[in-house]
Structures are given as C-alpha cells and as structure tokens.
Design a protein around this motif. Structure first.
Motif, PDB file in Angstrom:
ATOM      1  N   THR A  77       0.851  -1.193   0.000  1.00 49.67           N
ATOM      2  CA  THR A  77       0.000   0.000   0.000  1.00 49.67           C
ATOM      3  C   THR A  77       0.882   1.237   0.000  1.00 49.67           C
ATOM      4  OG1 THR A  77      -1.791  -1.099   1.184  1.00 49.67           O
ATOM      5  CG2 THR A  77      -1.767   1.292   1.270  1.00 49.67           C
ATOM      6  N   LEU A  78       0.557   2.161  -0.873  1.00 50.33           N
ATOM      7  CA  LEU A  78       1.237   3.450  -0.927  1.00 50.33           C
ATOM      8  C   LEU A  78       0.190   4.537  -0.678  1.00 50.33           C
ATOM      9  CD1 LEU A  78       3.278   2.841  -4.203  1.00 50.33           C
ATOM     10  CD2 LEU A  78       4.112   2.649  -1.852  1.00 50.33           C
ATOM     11  N   THR A  79       0.543   5.507   0.147  1.00 49.95           N
ATOM     12  CA  THR A  79      -0.422   6.561   0.480  1.00 49.95           C
ATOM     13  C   THR A  79       0.200   7.934   0.260  1.00 49.95           C
ATOM     14  OG1 THR A  79       0.216   6.630   2.815  1.00 49.95           O
ATOM     15  CG2 THR A  79      -1.522   5.071   2.208  1.00 49.95           C
ATOM     16  N   ASP A  80      -0.681   8.880  -0.063  1.00 54.47           N
ATOM     17  CA  ASP A  80      -0.269  10.272  -0.210  1.00 54.47           C
ATOM     18  C   ASP A  80      -1.479  11.129   0.130  1.00 54.47           C
ATOM     19  OD1 ASP A  80       1.050  12.638  -0.797  1.00 54.47           O
ATOM     20  OD2 ASP A  80       0.730  12.462  -2.955  1.00 54.47           O
ATOM     21  N   GLY A  81      -1.558  11.561   1.357  1.00 55.19           N
ATOM     22  CA  GLY A  81      -2.694  12.363   1.798  1.00 55.19           C
ATOM     23  C   GLY A  81      -3.985  11.574   1.695  1.00 55.19           C
ATOM     24  N   ALA A  82      -4.942  12.104   0.944  1.00 52.29           N
ATOM     25  CA  ALA A  82      -6.252  11.464   0.808  1.00 52.29           C
ATOM     26  C   ALA A  82      -6.264  10.354  -0.237  1.00 52.29           C
ATOM     27  CB  ALA A  82      -7.302  12.507   0.440  1.00 52.29           C
ATOM     28  N   HIS A  83      -5.134  10.136  -0.893  1.00 57.32           N
ATOM     29  CA  HIS A  83      -5.063   9.144  -1.970  1.00 57.32           C
ATOM     30  C   HIS A  83      -4.251   7.940  -1.529  1.00 57.32           C
ATOM     31  CE1 HIS A  83      -6.752  11.987  -4.866  1.00 57.32           C
ATOM     32  NE2 HIS A  83      -6.060  12.898  -4.198  1.00 57.32           N
ATOM     33  N   ALA A  84      -4.605   6.765  -2.092  1.00 51.50           N
ATOM     34  CA  ALA A  84      -3.867   5.554  -1.769  1.00 51.50           C
ATOM     35  C   ALA A  84      -3.960   4.575  -2.930  1.00 51.50           C
ATOM     36  CB  ALA A  84      -4.438   4.907  -0.509  1.00 51.50           C
ATOM     37  N   ALA A  85      -2.962   3.709  -2.996  1.00 51.76           N
ATOM     38  CA  ALA A  85      -2.951   2.621  -3.977  1.00 51.76           C
ATOM     39  C   ALA A  85      -2.528   1.361  -3.245  1.00 51.76           C
ATOM     40  CB  ALA A  85      -1.973   2.933  -5.103  1.00 51.76           C
ATOM     41  N   SER A  86      -3.192   0.262  -3.554  1.00 49.22           N
ATOM     42  CA  SER A  86      -2.873  -1.023  -2.933  1.00 49.22           C
ATOM     43  C   SER A  86      -2.886  -2.128  -3.966  1.00 49.22           C
ATOM     44  CB  SER A  86      -3.898  -1.398  -1.847  1.00 49.22           C
ATOM     45  OG  SER A  86      -3.668  -0.713  -0.660  1.00 49.22           O
ATOM     46  N   MET A  87      -2.055  -3.124  -3.729  1.00 47.32           N
ATOM     47  CA  MET A  87      -2.091  -4.368  -4.500  1.00 47.32           C
ATOM     48  C   MET A  87      -2.647  -5.437  -3.573  1.00 47.32           C
ATOM     49  SD  MET A  87      -1.015  -4.160  -7.649  1.00 47.32           S
ATOM     50  CE  MET A  87      -0.861  -5.888  -7.971  1.00 47.32           C
ATOM     51  N   LEU A  88      -3.685  -6.124  -4.040  1.00 49.45           N
ATOM     52  CA  LEU A  88      -4.275  -7.218  -3.273  1.00 49.45           C
ATOM     53  C   LEU A  88      -4.147  -8.514  -4.059  1.00 49.45           C
ATOM     54  CD1 LEU A  88      -7.711  -5.750  -2.090  1.00 49.45           C
ATOM     55  CD2 LEU A  88      -5.582  -5.848  -0.793  1.00 49.45           C
ATOM     56  N   ARG A  89      -3.986  -9.616  -3.349  1.00 46.14           N
ATOM     57  CA  ARG A  89      -4.111 -10.947  -3.927  1.00 46.14           C
ATOM     58  C   ARG A  89      -5.358 -11.548  -3.299  1.00 46.14           C
ATOM     59  NH1 ARG A  89      -1.946 -14.054  -7.349  1.00 46.14           N
ATOM     60  NH2 ARG A  89       0.114 -13.089  -7.242  1.00 46.14           N
ATOM     61  N   ILE A  90      -6.297 -11.924  -4.153  1.00 47.83           N
ATOM     62  CA  ILE A  90      -7.572 -12.477  -3.701  1.00 47.83           C
ATOM     63  C   ILE A  90      -7.674 -13.917  -4.185  1.00 47.83           C
ATOM     64  CG2 ILE A  90     -10.090 -12.292  -3.913  1.00 47.83           C
ATOM     65  CD1 ILE A  90      -9.657  -9.252  -4.345  1.00 47.83           C
ATOM     66  N   ASN A  91      -7.970 -14.826  -3.270  1.00 48.40           N
ATOM     67  CA  ASN A  91      -8.239 -16.215  -3.615  1.00 48.40           C
ATOM     68  C   ASN A  91      -9.717 -16.453  -3.371  1.00 48.40           C
ATOM     69  OD1 ASN A  91      -5.515 -17.128  -4.218  1.00 48.40           O
ATOM     70  ND2 ASN A  91      -5.137 -16.721  -2.061  1.00 48.40           N
ATOM     71  N   ALA A  92     -10.397 -16.957  -4.394  1.00 49.03           N
ATOM     72  CA  ALA A  92     -11.849 -17.116  -4.299  1.00 49.03           C
ATOM     73  C   ALA A  92     -12.294 -18.317  -5.132  1.00 49.03           C
ATOM     74  CB  ALA A  92     -12.551 -15.857  -4.790  1.00 49.03           C
ATOM     75  N   ARG A  93     -13.448 -18.841  -4.785  1.00 52.08           N
ATOM     76  CA  ARG A  93     -14.079 -19.887  -5.582  1.00 52.08           C
ATOM     77  C   ARG A  93     -15.200 -19.244  -6.391  1.00 52.08           C
ATOM     78  NH1 ARG A  93     -14.015 -25.106  -5.821  1.00 52.08           N
ATOM     79  NH2 ARG A  93     -13.009 -25.380  -3.811  1.00 52.08           N
ATOM     80  N   ASP A  94     -15.152 -19.470  -7.706  1.00 51.82           N
ATOM     81  CA  ASP A  94     -16.246 -19.020  -8.566  1.00 51.82           C
ATOM     82  C   ASP A  94     -17.410 -19.975  -8.340  1.00 51.82           C
ATOM     83  OD1 ASP A  94     -17.244 -17.387 -10.964  1.00 51.82           O
ATOM     84  OD2 ASP A  94     -17.545 -19.476 -11.583  1.00 51.82           O
ATOM     85  N   LEU A  95     -18.546 -19.471  -7.892  1.00 54.82           N
ATOM     86  CA  LEU A  95     -19.669 -20.328  -7.530  1.00 54.82           C
ATOM     87  C   LEU A  95     -20.397 -20.902  -8.740  1.00 54.82           C
ATOM     88  CD1 LEU A  95     -21.018 -18.287  -4.494  1.00 54.82           C
ATOM     89  CD2 LEU A  95     -19.562 -20.328  -4.478  1.00 54.82           C
ATOM     90  N   ARG A  96     -20.168 -20.324  -9.910  1.00 59.03           N
ATOM     91  CA  ARG A  96     -20.804 -20.873 -11.120  1.00 59.03           C
ATOM     92  C   ARG A  96     -20.016 -22.058 -11.649  1.00 59.03           C
ATOM     93  NH1 ARG A  96     -20.288 -15.349 -14.072  1.00 59.03           N
ATOM     94  NH2 ARG A  96     -18.373 -15.615 -12.928  1.00 59.03           N
ATOM     95  N   SER A  97     -18.707 -21.912 -11.767  1.00 62.22           N
ATOM     96  CA  SER A  97     -17.874 -22.971 -12.347  1.00 62.22           C
ATOM     97  C   SER A  97     -17.263 -23.882 -11.288  1.00 62.22           C
ATOM     98  CB  SER A  97     -16.748 -22.351 -13.173  1.00 62.22           C
ATOM     99  OG  SER A  97     -15.809 -21.699 -12.319  1.00 62.22           O
ATOM    100  N   ARG A  98     -17.291 -23.452 -10.038  1.00 63.93           N
ATOM    101  CA  ARG A  98     -16.665 -24.142  -8.899  1.00 63.93           C
ATOM    102  C   ARG A  98     -15.139 -24.100  -8.959  1.00 63.93           C
ATOM    103  NH1 ARG A  98     -19.916 -23.733  -5.276  1.00 63.93           N
ATOM    104  NH2 ARG A  98     -18.891 -25.300  -4.054  1.00 63.93           N
ATOM    105  N   ARG A  99     -14.566 -23.305  -9.853  1.00 64.21           N
ATOM    106  CA  ARG A  99     -13.115 -23.196  -9.984  1.00 64.21           C
ATOM    107  C   ARG A  99     -12.553 -22.244  -8.922  1.00 64.21           C
ATOM    108  NH1 ARG A  99     -11.512 -25.411 -14.717  1.00 64.21           N
ATOM    109  NH2 ARG A  99     -13.016 -25.465 -16.415  1.00 64.21           N
ATOM    110  N   MET A 100     -11.339 -22.585  -8.470  1.00 68.02           N
ATOM    111  CA  MET A 100     -10.606 -21.688  -7.581  1.00 68.02           C
ATOM    112  C   MET A 100      -9.874 -20.661  -8.444  1.00 68.02           C
ATOM    113  SD  MET A 100     -11.144 -22.200  -4.426  1.00 68.02           S
ATOM    114  CE  MET A 100      -9.872 -21.129  -3.785  1.00 68.02           C
ATOM    115  N   LEU A 101      -9.944 -19.412  -8.040  1.00 67.42           N
ATOM    116  CA  LEU A 101      -9.300 -18.317  -8.757  1.00 67.42           C
ATOM    117  C   LEU A 101      -8.309 -17.618  -7.831  1.00 67.42           C
ATOM    118  CD1 LEU A 101     -12.514 -16.690 -10.302  1.00 67.42           C
ATOM    119  CD2 LEU A 101     -11.042 -18.428 -11.342  1.00 67.42           C
ATOM    120  N   SER A 102      -7.169 -17.274  -8.364  1.00 71.80           N
ATOM    121  CA  SER A 102      -6.192 -16.469  -7.648  1.00 71.80           C
ATOM    122  C   SER A 102      -6.042 -15.182  -8.453  1.00 71.80           C
ATOM    123  CB  SER A 102      -4.857 -17.200  -7.545  1.00 71.80           C
ATOM    124  OG  SER A 102      -3.915 -16.391  -6.873  1.00 71.80           O
TER     125      SER A 102
END
Length: 144
Positions: A77-102
C-alpha cells in the motif's frame, strides 16, 4: 506513523466479503462514492461502474453471489494524503464454475476528510482471471 484509511478499508473489505456480508463496510463508504472495476463484465457481472453507496453495496451483494472469498492479502500500500494505492491478492471460488481463482487487483482510492471512501478504481489482471475461469490457456499467437 498513523494508519491510513486505505489499510482499514482493505481489511474491512476482505473481512466483509469473507463473511458474505458486504453491508459491514457501509460505514466506511461515502454516500456519493464513485466506484469502477475495470474488467470483462460479461464474465464478471460485478465489474463496471457504480455511483453512490447503495449501488456499490448492491454490486458487492452480486459479487458475494458469484464468488466465495477464501483469502485476501494486501501485498503493498502506498499513500499520499487522501489518496492511496494497494495491491491485493484475492483467492476465491467461482460459484458458477466451482473453480478456484487467484486474482491480483490494483486499487486506487480517494478518501474524504472523515476517512470515508470517496472514489475507487480497481484494475484486475483480467486476462489471467478469464483463463482461470474458463479453465484453459488462451493462445493468442495466431492473432499476433
């Protein structure tokens, strides 16, 4: 060093989606929030633009109907006053296909003086996400 609102928002966002209770982040979102997630809306119907807290919460409800969050890690996460940028890694299961997504997502946020989220732009590595969702590599060599 004080804790920037982005760090609290990112944690609360991940927690709310893990619990499948997007309304839990409502107190952190400004009433007039401007929210855009860039990516293929045909495959991910929760991508796109939302204006206002009610629209964002409705979109997040659609998201929890499509994905089951399994993990969320804030990489940087990088911040500058009222602004910020973040990199996230999300692991989730797609409920339609049942596939795991990263999924990797870059978040660019703006916060009001009261610390509430005023604007969000999210950019996914959508090509990789589509390959994971359909379960195969997309060969673009014939197109090039």
């Amino acid at each position: 060093m004080s804790d920037h609102p982005m760090r609290g928002f990112a944690r609360a966002f991940c927690d709310a989606l893990s619990m499948r209770e997007p309304a839990h982040i409502a107190p952190l979102i400004h009433d007039d929030v401007d929210w855009t997630v860039f990516g293929p809306v045909d495959l991910f119907p929760f991508f796109g633009h939302c204006k206002g807290k009610a629209a964002v919460l409705a979109m997040l409800k659609r998201l929890t109907g499509s994905l089951q969050l399994r993990g969320c890690e804030m990489e940087r996460t990088l911040t500058d006053g009222a602004h910020a940028a973040s990199m996230l890694r999300i692991n989730a299961r797609d409920l339609r296909s049942r596939r795991m997504l990263s999924l990797r997502v870059a978040l660019f946020a703006q916060f009001a003086e009261d610390g509430k989220l005023m604007g969000l732009r999210a950019v996914f590595d959508s090509f990789d996400a589509v390959e994971q969702l359909i379960g195969r590599h997309i060969d673009l060599s014939a197109v090039a």
